[in-house]
Design an enzyme around this catalytic site. Structure first.
Site, PDB file in Angstrom:
ATOM      1  N   PHE B 118       0.839  -1.197   0.000  1.00  7.42           N
ATOM      2  CA  PHE B 118       0.000   0.000   0.000  1.00  7.42           C
ATOM      3  C   PHE B 118       0.879   1.254   0.000  1.00  7.42           C
ATOM      4  O   PHE B 118       1.781   1.389   0.817  1.00  7.42           O
ATOM      5  CB  PHE B 118      -0.909  -0.012   1.237  1.00  7.42           C
ATOM      6  CG  PHE B 118      -1.754   1.231   1.341  1.00  7.42           C
ATOM      7  CD1 PHE B 118      -2.691   1.534   0.364  1.00  7.42           C
ATOM      8  CD2 PHE B 118      -1.593   2.103   2.405  1.00  7.42           C
ATOM      9  CE1 PHE B 118      -3.460   2.684   0.453  1.00  7.42           C
ATOM     10  CE2 PHE B 118      -2.356   3.266   2.504  1.00  7.42           C
ATOM     11  CZ  PHE B 118      -3.288   3.554   1.524  1.00  7.42           C
ATOM     12  N   GLN B 119       0.616   2.148  -0.927  1.00  7.60           N
ATOM     13  CA  GLN B 119       1.356   3.413  -1.084  1.00  7.60           C
ATOM     14  C   GLN B 119       2.854   3.214  -1.285  1.00  7.60           C
ATOM     15  O   GLN B 119       3.670   3.990  -0.788  1.00  7.60           O
ATOM     16  CB  GLN B 119       1.073   4.354   0.089  1.00  7.60           C
ATOM     17  CG  GLN B 119      -0.398   4.729   0.150  1.00  7.60           C
ATOM     18  CD  GLN B 119      -0.706   5.929   1.016  1.00  7.60           C
ATOM     19  OE1 GLN B 119      -0.076   6.113   2.053  1.00  7.60           O
ATOM     20  NE2 GLN B 119      -1.669   6.727   0.610  1.00  7.60           N
ATOM     21  N   MET B 485       1.895  33.535 -22.555  1.00  7.47           N
ATOM     22  CA  MET B 485       3.110  33.083 -23.206  1.00  7.47           C
ATOM     23  C   MET B 485       2.802  32.068 -24.312  1.00  7.47           C
ATOM     24  O   MET B 485       3.402  32.080 -25.387  1.00  7.47           O
ATOM     25  CB  MET B 485       4.054  32.469 -22.162  1.00  7.47           C
ATOM     26  CG  MET B 485       5.417  32.096 -22.684  1.00  7.47           C
ATOM     27  SD  MET B 485       6.260  33.460 -23.470  1.00  7.47           S
ATOM     28  CE  MET B 485       7.190  34.132 -22.118  1.00  7.47           C
TER      29      MET B 485
HETATM   30  C1  LIG Z   1       9.468  31.391 -20.061  1.00 11.17           C
HETATM   31  C2  LIG Z   1      10.954  31.381 -19.867  1.00 11.17           C
HETATM   32  C3  LIG Z   1      11.755  32.219 -20.615  1.00 11.17           C
HETATM   33  C4  LIG Z   1      13.128  32.268 -20.411  1.00 11.17           C
HETATM   34  N1  LIG Z   1      13.861  33.187 -21.102  1.00 11.17           N
HETATM   35  C5  LIG Z   1      15.159  33.390 -20.765  1.00 11.17           C
HETATM   36  C6  LIG Z   1      15.930  34.456 -21.326  1.00 11.17           C
HETATM   37  O1  LIG Z   1      15.451  35.232 -22.158  1.00 11.17           O
HETATM   38  N2  LIG Z   1      17.200  34.628 -20.907  1.00 11.17           N
HETATM   39  C7  LIG Z   1      17.761  33.816 -19.964  1.00 11.17           C
HETATM   40  O2  LIG Z   1      18.907  34.051 -19.584  1.00 11.17           O
HETATM   41  N3  LIG Z   1      17.086  32.777 -19.455  1.00 11.17           N
HETATM   42  C8  LIG Z   1      15.793  32.556 -19.809  1.00 11.17           C
HETATM   43  N4  LIG Z   1      15.095  31.533 -19.215  1.00 11.17           N
HETATM   44  C9  LIG Z   1      15.782  30.678 -18.231  1.00 11.17           C
HETATM   45  C10 LIG Z   1      16.562  29.552 -18.875  1.00 11.17           C
HETATM   46  O3  LIG Z   1      15.684  28.498 -19.189  1.00 11.17           O
HETATM   47  C11 LIG Z   1      17.667  29.027 -17.902  1.00 11.17           C
HETATM   48  O4  LIG Z   1      17.088  28.636 -16.695  1.00 11.17           O
HETATM   49  C12 LIG Z   1      18.710  30.071 -17.588  1.00 11.17           C
HETATM   50  O5  LIG Z   1      19.118  30.764 -18.740  1.00 11.17           O
HETATM   51  C13 LIG Z   1      19.926  29.411 -16.932  1.00 11.17           C
HETATM   52  O6  LIG Z   1      20.683  30.354 -16.261  1.00 11.17           O
HETATM   53  P1  LIG Z   1      22.228  30.179 -15.987  1.00 11.17           P
HETATM   54  O7  LIG Z   1      22.965  29.940 -17.248  1.00 11.17           O
HETATM   55  O8  LIG Z   1      22.621  31.340 -15.158  1.00 11.17           O
HETATM   56  O9  LIG Z   1      22.371  28.807 -15.214  1.00 11.17           O
HETATM   57  P2  LIG Z   1      21.890  28.198 -13.828  1.00 11.17           P
HETATM   58  O10 LIG Z   1      20.817  27.230 -14.105  1.00 11.17           O
HETATM   59  O11 LIG Z   1      21.662  29.218 -12.803  1.00 11.17           O
HETATM   60  O12 LIG Z   1      23.192  27.334 -13.529  1.00 11.17           O
HETATM   61  C14 LIG Z   1      24.243  27.823 -12.803  1.00 11.17           C
HETATM   62  C15 LIG Z   1      25.583  27.384 -13.383  1.00 11.17           C
HETATM   63  O13 LIG Z   1      26.566  27.827 -12.472  1.00 11.17           O
HETATM   64  C16 LIG Z   1      27.315  26.734 -11.974  1.00 11.17           C
HETATM   65  N5  LIG Z   1      27.583  26.966 -10.559  1.00 11.17           N
HETATM   66  C17 LIG Z   1      26.783  26.750  -9.512  1.00 11.17           C
HETATM   67  N6  LIG Z   1      27.374  27.086  -8.361  1.00 11.17           N
HETATM   68  C18 LIG Z   1      28.609  27.537  -8.695  1.00 11.17           C
HETATM   69  C19 LIG Z   1      29.713  28.021  -7.958  1.00 11.17           C
HETATM   70  N7  LIG Z   1      29.675  28.141  -6.625  1.00 11.17           N
HETATM   71  N8  LIG Z   1      30.835  28.361  -8.624  1.00 11.17           N
HETATM   72  C20 LIG Z   1      30.903  28.239  -9.982  1.00 11.17           C
HETATM   73  N9  LIG Z   1      29.881  27.803 -10.724  1.00 11.17           N
HETATM   74  C21 LIG Z   1      28.749  27.450 -10.095  1.00 11.17           C
HETATM   75  C22 LIG Z   1      26.494  25.504 -12.230  1.00 11.17           C
HETATM   76  O14 LIG Z   1      27.321  24.378 -12.364  1.00 11.17           O
HETATM   77  C23 LIG Z   1      25.741  25.878 -13.510  1.00 11.17           C
HETATM   78  O15 LIG Z   1      26.503  25.563 -14.644  1.00 11.17           O
HETATM   79  C24 LIG Z   1      13.725  31.427 -19.449  1.00 11.17           C
HETATM   80  C25 LIG Z   1      12.927  30.546 -18.730  1.00 11.17           C
HETATM   81  C26 LIG Z   1      11.559  30.529 -18.909  1.00 11.17           C
HETATM   82  C27 LIG Z   1      10.735  29.608 -18.082  1.00 11.17           C
HETATM   83  C1  LIG Z   2       3.305  23.070 -15.090  1.00  6.25           C
HETATM   84  C2  LIG Z   2       3.403  23.737 -16.407  1.00  6.25           C
HETATM   85  N1  LIG Z   2       2.527  23.416 -17.396  1.00  6.25           N
HETATM   86  C3  LIG Z   2       2.604  24.041 -18.598  1.00  6.25           C
HETATM   87  C4  LIG Z   2       3.568  24.973 -18.846  1.00  6.25           C
HETATM   88  C5  LIG Z   2       3.674  25.651 -20.215  1.00  6.25           C
HETATM   89  N2  LIG Z   2       3.392  27.098 -20.074  1.00  6.25           N
HETATM   90  C6  LIG Z   2       4.382  28.008 -20.020  1.00  6.25           C
HETATM   91  S1  LIG Z   2       3.805  29.573 -19.829  1.00  6.25           S
HETATM   92  C7  LIG Z   2       2.210  29.045 -19.810  1.00  6.25           C
HETATM   93  C8  LIG Z   2       1.079  30.012 -19.647  1.00  6.25           C
HETATM   94  C9  LIG Z   2       1.092  30.749 -18.361  1.00  6.25           C
HETATM   95  O1  LIG Z   2      -0.074  31.533 -18.273  1.00  6.25           O
HETATM   96  P1  LIG Z   2      -0.240  32.619 -17.134  1.00  6.25           P
HETATM   97  O2  LIG Z   2       0.113  32.046 -15.829  1.00  6.25           O
HETATM   98  O3  LIG Z   2      -1.597  33.219 -17.247  1.00  6.25           O
HETATM   99  O4  LIG Z   2       0.879  33.673 -17.481  1.00  6.25           O
HETATM  100  P2  LIG Z   2       0.976  34.732 -18.698  1.00  6.25           P
HETATM  101  O5  LIG Z   2       1.868  34.118 -19.728  1.00  6.25           O
HETATM  102  O6  LIG Z   2      -0.397  34.971 -19.217  1.00  6.25           O
HETATM  103  O7  LIG Z   2       1.584  35.926 -18.066  1.00  6.25           O
HETATM  104  C10 LIG Z   2       2.148  27.652 -19.991  1.00  6.25           C
HETATM  105  C11 LIG Z   2       0.903  26.882 -20.052  1.00  6.25           C
HETATM  106  C12 LIG Z   2       4.486  25.236 -17.796  1.00  6.25           C
HETATM  107  N3  LIG Z   2       5.491  26.096 -17.952  1.00  6.25           N
HETATM  108  N4  LIG Z   2       4.356  24.645 -16.587  1.00  6.25           N
END
Ligand SMILES: Cc1cc2nc3c(=O)[nH]c(=O)nc-3n(C[C@H](O)[C@H](O)[C@H](O)COP(=O)(O)OP(=O)(O)OC[C@H]3O[C@@H](n4cnc5c(N)ncnc54)[C@H](O)[C@@H]3O)c2cc1C
Ligand SMILES: Cc1ncc(C[n+]2csc(CCOP(=O)(O)OP(=O)(O)O)c2C)c(N)n1
Ligand SMILES: [Mg+2]
Lengths: 163, 584
Positions: B118-119, B485
């Site tokens: 279970f679980q 988005m």
């Molecule tokens: C809707 C959406 C849009 C996005 N658009 C963008 C965007 O336009 N631009 C953007 O930049 N990102 C964007 N992101 C985020 C993107 O997906 C990544 O999460 C982000 O770019 C990663 O950042 P980072 O390279 O700083 O790495 P992180 O994920 O922060 O990784 C950190 C790095 O540093 C290293 N590190 C950790 N600790 C240490 C330490 N003490 N010393 C040395 N190194 C260390 C790790 O090994 C790793 O390589 C978006 C995300 C979403 C959800």
């Molecule tokens: C758990 C999860 N499901 C689906 C997505 C894909 N997704 C990225 S942005 C987005 C829409 C978000 O809508 P809202 O919260 O209204 O933000 P808005 O873009 O309108 O500012 C979706 C569905 C996700 N990032 N995370």
């Protein structure tokens, strides 16, 4: 390119699945993998054959090293090493073919491990290409089963993989 | 004479005592059969405070928010089976952003493991790909040591979540064993790097001194590695332009003149153009994520690349670099600062002047300008007002979507650990529980959760937790009645076929907030935004839900569309007001 990676890994449950999971999750090739205990019961030694571009293999090695259970590893592609694989082949035999198969096995320094009225089991050990060559040399229709261990490797001389 | 008395404790008591000895302040959890012994031990003490969430995903995000704001590990406790699987999204969220967390999950008793009891779920198996490491405890005498190892692994090197799965029989109150919490543990196969290789550091500094068009590209690693001070000194010593990833925001003061904004998909025009034209990039604790690089074969075509990272696997993973330095970013930057100060060369003054002039021209494009005359509420305007009302000093959590990008673009973070969002996994539902975790850590600080009407509904139940534990946060719901988005991508890439990116029924958030015991306010006119924000933040001891009805046609600009390079950005077309725009 083909790489043989030899890994010292903690002899813990789950350690093997961490390695296997890494390969499937990241889409890396895995041609063969074997694992068994070493002289130190807390450690297992794993030999893994993979292939990919230099960049991919570099990532594979870094990702393996990153696993907490991996203690040390060596990539044999960059080392002189000895490579051995074990194979057992079960072949159909008849009065006409027995001699021929035995002499073929001898050429490959193979051993006949089991004999029945209609089959032989032959053991061949060596680098993987030698085993490939043996399988290619036997008449294909006579092969019943092939079992291979996958290669294991060890480096020559004093250098090697130990704690 | 001092005699060490060894105490005998049950597994349940050992776990709680270990957390206490580890200095854990809060655990975020939810009870169930497999952890009842543990909950009984928690009941009988008050050093470690338990926060009862309403869904295990909330527990993981709250612990995560606490960890991101403080730098200390977040701790979670869930039961076996559904409790454990509910935690997985939050574990993966922390994993992708390298957040230190320890997740304790209950497991069915050892003798029945593997019998579909279970679980029962294979928690170690399920979480393997999304944890830094995990443990299944098989022996109560190893429990304290395992907990210590879990904290050690979670918080050192590249941080990350660690799961400790504990079968119920291990916590049996009737089986007592000697307890001693180890001061230190070592793991022979785990030795994270500290200092950078001297030769490599020197090579990097030589390149830095010779650069004509340098860019410092820094990321989450600077926040995780507490190296903001060093990064700032390093950048200002050189006088080079600096851009941050989404995860790095705040590590360098956004209001400083050397800061050229975020880079990447929704980064500024100046940051992306500078990357594209640069002759030397130094990546500091950043991982060349695909949202940052755009199309790989067009990434920084003229630049040599230096990369500092603690994780060798981050280096040359997607982009091949010229000088790799493995080490703690704080230590490596200190090494570099010393070398720069003693270097016989100085930064190339003439070239640098020309470079800043060029950057000035890109800045003049004003890529973040938006329509300020609109009769509708512009989401960008709301964030600007939030910045003003909180004097730029709030902790801002966010969910995922357009609102997240606007928060990142328009709230100028001057300090690290103030911007708290899910970047790598992009987990909708993160913002509200994360804000609760932050507020618990910093009860006197302003904590805002910038969210959207879709995201907020994914963990809305945590409004109840916020009431129980008196964590007055301000929820800024940028309500565009769309999964904005998703709608934006459909507008750009699917000829405006808005397939399932809106909901026909959206709750009345004001009533919902009230039902949960909080204050709800609806804001519909631009001129009311400022007053509403001021009122909300003035209500110091209340959680306020601001339902702000924004222009539903608004898009996030600039944008690098899929398959494009940094120099090929889509900019806002600045003609007329965008309210004239009708959505097809
Ligand atoms: C809707 C959406 C849009 C996005 N658009 C963008 C965007 O336009 N631009 C953007 O930049 N990102 C964007 N992101 C985020 C993107 O997906 C990544 O999460 C982000 O770019 C990663 O950042 P980072 O390279 O700083 O790495 P992180 O994920 O922060 O990784 C950190 C790095 O540093 C290293 N590190 C950790 N600790 C240490 C330490 N003490 N010393 C040395 N190194 C260390 C790790 O090994 C790793 O390589 C978006 C995300 C979403 C959800
Ligand atoms: C758990 C999860 N499901 C689906 C997505 C894909 N997704 C990225 S942005 C987005 C829409 C978000 O809508 P809202 O919260 O209204 O933000 P808005 O873009 O309108 O500012 C979706 C569905 C996700 N990032 N995370
Ligand atoms: Mg929305």
């Amino acid at each position: 390119m083909r790489h043989i990676i030899s890994i010292l890994i903690e002899n813990e449950s789950g350690a093997l699945s961490r390695v296997a999971g890494l390969f499937s999750a990241r889409g890396y090739n895995i041609e063969s993998l074997n694992v068994a205990i070493t002289e130190d019961p807390s450690l297992s030694r794993m030999t893994l054959v993979t292939s990919g571009s230099e960049q991919v293999v570099e990532q594979i090695i870094k990702q393996l090293n990153k696993l907490i259970d991996v203690v040390k590893l060596i990539d044999f592609a960059e080392n002189t090493h000895i490579e051995r694989e074990l194979m057992m082949v079960k072949v159909k035999t008849t009065d006409h073919t027995r001699n021929e198969i035995r002499s073929l096995a001898e050429i490959f320094r193979g051993k006949v491990l089991d004999v029945t009225a209609s089959t032989y089991v032959i053991e061949v050990t060596g680098p993987s290409e030698k085993l490939d060559a043996f399988v290619a040399a036997i008449a294909q229709e006579t092969i019943l089963e092939v079992v291979r261990s996958g290669p294991t490797g060890i480096s020559r001389g004093e250098k090697g993989l130990s704690l | 004479m001092f005699i060490e008395v060894s105490v005998e404790l049950s597994g349940a008591q050992i776990l709680v005592q270990s957390l206490k000895d580890e200095g854990v302040e809060y655990i975020f959890g939810y009870p169930g059969g497999a952890v009842l012994h543990l909950y009984d031990a928690i009941f009988q003490q008050d050093a470690v405070k338990h926060i009862l969430v309403r869904h295990e995903q909330g527990a993981t995000h709250a612990a995560d928010g606490y960890a991101r704001a403080t730098g200390k590990p977040g701790v979670v406790l869930v039961t076996s089976g559904p409790g454990a699987t509910n935690a997985v999204t939050g574990i993966a969220t922390a994993y992708m952003d390298s957040i230190p967390m320890v997740i304790i999950s209950g497991q069915v008793p050892s003798p029945v493991i593997g019998s579909d009891a279970f679980q029962e779920v294979d928690m170690v198996g399920i979480t393997r790909p999304c944890v830094k490491h995990n443990f299944l405890v098989k022996d109560v005498t190893k429990l304290a040591e395992t907990v210590k190892k879990a904290f050690y692994v979670a918080t050192t090197g590249r941080p990350g979540p660690v799961v400790v799965d504990i079968p119920k029989d291990i916590t049996d109150p009737n089986i007592k064993v000697p307890y001693k919490y180890p001061k230190k543990v070592t793991i022979r196969s785990y030795n994270p790097a500290v200092n950078g290789d001297k030769e490599q550091v020197k090579k990097a500094v030589d390149l830095l001194m010779a650069a004509h068009k340098p860019v410092i590209y820094s990321g989450g690693g600077v926040v995780l590695g507490e190296a903001s001070k060093e990064l700032t000194e390093f950048s200002q010593l050189l006088g080079y332009p600096i851009t941050n990833t989404l995860m790095g925001l705040g590590a360098y003061p956004a209001t400083d003149k050397q800061f050229i904004g975020m880079l990447g998909m929704h980064g500024t025009y100046e940051a992306n153009m500078a990357m594209h034209e640069s002759d030397l990039i130094i990546a500091v604790g950043a991982r060349f994520d695909d949202r940052v690089t755009g199309k790989l074969d067009m990434f920084c075509p003229y630049a040599k690349i230096i990369h500092i990272d603690i994780d060798p696997a981050s280096i040359s993973k997607t982009v091949k670099v010229d000088v790799a330095i493995v080490g703690e970013v704080k230590n490596v930057l200190e090494q570099m600062i010393t070398l720069i100060k003693d270097h016989k060369a100085k930064p190339q003054k003439k070239a640098l002047e020309a470079w800043w002039q060029q950057i000035g021209q890109w800045r003049a494009v004003e890529c973040l300008e938006f329509d300020r005359e609109s009769p509708l509420i512009k989401p960008q305007f709301v964030i600007e007002q939030l910045y003003a009302v909180t004097k730029g000093d709030a902790y801002v959590t966010s969910d995922v979507g357009q609102h997240q990008m606007w928060a990142a673009q328009y709230y100028k973070f001057d300090k690290p650990r103030r911007w708290i969002n899910s970047g790598g996994l992009g987990t909708m539902g993160f913002g509200l529980p994360a804000a609760i975790g932050v507020k618990l850590a910093f009860p006197d600080a302003d904590v805002a959760c910038v969210t959207g009407e879709a995201s907020i509904q994914m963990c809305i139940q945590e409004l109840s937790t916020a009431l129980q534990y008196k964590t007055p946060i301000k929820i800024i719901n940028l309500n565009n009645r769309y999964m904005g988005m998703v709608r934006q991508w459909q507008e750009f890439s699917y000829e405006s076929r808005y397939s399932h990116s809106y909901m026909d029924t959206i709750p009345e958030f004001v009533k919902l907030a009230e039902a949960y015991g909080h204050v709800g306010m609806r804001v519909e006119r631009p001129e009311d935004v400022r007053a509403a924000l001021e009122e909300a933040f003035a209500l110091k001891d209340r959680t306020v839900f601001l339902d702000i009805i924004t222009d539903r046609t608004e898009n996030v600009y600039p944008m690098i569309e899929a398959g494009k390079g940094h120099h090929d950005m889509k900019l806002r077309v600045a003609t007329g007001t965008s309210t004239d725009r009708e959505l097809a």
